[in-house]
Design an enzyme around this catalytic site. Structure first.
Site, mmCIF file in Angstrom:
data_model
loop_
_atom_site.group_PDB
_atom_site.id
_atom_site.type_symbol
_atom_site.label_atom_id
_atom_site.label_comp_id
_atom_site.label_asym_id
_atom_site.label_seq_id
_atom_site.Cartn_x
_atom_site.Cartn_y
_atom_site.Cartn_z
ATOM 1 N N ASP A 11 7.568 -4.720 -1.216
ATOM 2 C CA ASP A 11 7.753 -5.085 0.329
ATOM 3 C C ASP A 11 7.543 -6.469 0.584
ATOM 4 O O ASP A 11 6.692 -7.159 0.194
ATOM 5 C CB ASP A 11 6.563 -4.509 1.149
ATOM 6 C CG ASP A 11 6.517 -2.709 1.069
ATOM 7 O OD1 ASP A 11 7.830 -2.336 0.982
ATOM 8 O OD2 ASP A 11 5.680 -1.920 1.107
ATOM 9 N N ASP A 130 11.459 7.543 6.618
ATOM 10 C CA ASP A 130 9.853 7.637 6.672
ATOM 11 C C ASP A 130 9.476 8.723 7.691
ATOM 12 O O ASP A 130 9.956 8.770 8.799
ATOM 13 C CB ASP A 130 9.380 6.050 7.246
ATOM 14 C CG ASP A 130 9.612 4.825 6.485
ATOM 15 O OD1 ASP A 130 9.864 5.252 5.240
ATOM 16 O OD2 ASP A 130 9.787 3.891 7.030
#
Length: 251
Positions: A11, A130
């Site tokens: 990330d 997600d």
């Protein structure tokens, strides 16, 4: 049997690798290009870079990083974060990315999946989903997990596959960063509904969790971040254990 893939995820925020728990409380985990080189040498099958920062300069920073990574590694890598058009994808692929990951933009404009698959081929298109459980239903969330939608995980996954996505990257927000294991029940259900590869994400804490994601969750690949970044799991040891469990892996 196709080889099971192990995918470290980086990330990226403001040019650095960060890691949090349940999508919050981020801490620094190092330079993304250096980490990419290390993971490539250690036997990772692929890498995923997700740009989670929202600065105006993001696009330029990301393109520079993609170019640097492409020069240093010889395994496929996927780039995601803020991609919303065919042009965005063209720039990233031209600078060395092998695949792109789209999430919020796919939900807001599902036709984008068709357009990307048609122009670049399904093998380039990863749709990240997600989701977390709300009242017993797996609900898709956007904007780094901040915004709930009315979409059901399984319905959306089926649509994504039908529109031409080459892979689905499913992150369980309930499991993310907890190190309690992947959402194997949901993964197994996904595998019965769609016939494109599924990448398991969210919850890796030990080697057994990866074994379970393939055995119980029927995943095609498993993705993790902090257990790799902070040296809690060595990729070589993980792959040796997978092989002992009769999974095909690339050593």
């Amino acid at each position: 049997m196709l080889a099971k893939r192990i995918i470290p995820c980086l990330d990226i925020k403001n040019g650095r690798t960060v890691k949090g728990v349940n999508f919050v409380d981020l801490r620094d985990a190092g330079d993304p290009v250096e980490l990419a080189e290390i993971y490539s040498a250690e036997g990772a099958d692929e890498l995923v870079f997700l740009d989670i920062s929202a600065t105006e300069e993001r696009r330029k920073t990301l393109v520079n990083m993609v170019r640097s990574v492409a020069e240093k590694i010889n395994i496929p890598f996927t780039v995601g974060g803020g991609i919303s058009s065919v042009e965005d994808v063209e720039i990233l692929l031209n600078n060395g990315a092998d695949k792109v990951s789209i999430n919020s933009s796919a939900v807001k404009n599902p036709q984008l999946i068709n357009d990307l698959a048609q122009k670049f081929g399904s093998q380039c298109v990863v749709v990240a989903i997600d989701a977390k459980q709300i009242n017993g239903q797996w609900i898709v969330h956007l904007v780094g997990g901040k915004v709930p939608t009315e979409l059901n995980l399984f319905d959306w996954a089926v649509e994504v596959a039908e529109r031409g996505a080459g892979e689905i990257l499913f992150t369980s927000m309930d499991n993310d960063g907890t190190k309690n294991g992947f959402a194997n029940e949901a993964l197994a259900k996904l595998s019965t509904l769609i016939n494109i590869p599924i990448i398991a994400s969210g919850g890796a804490g030990n080697i057994q969790h990866f074994v379970d994601s393939f055995k119980e969750g029927k995943a095609d690949a498993a993705l993790a971040a902090s257990v790799f970044h902070f040296k809690e799991i060595e990729i070589k040891a993980l792959k040796e254990e997978l092989r002992k469990n009769d999974f095909e892996v690339r050593l």
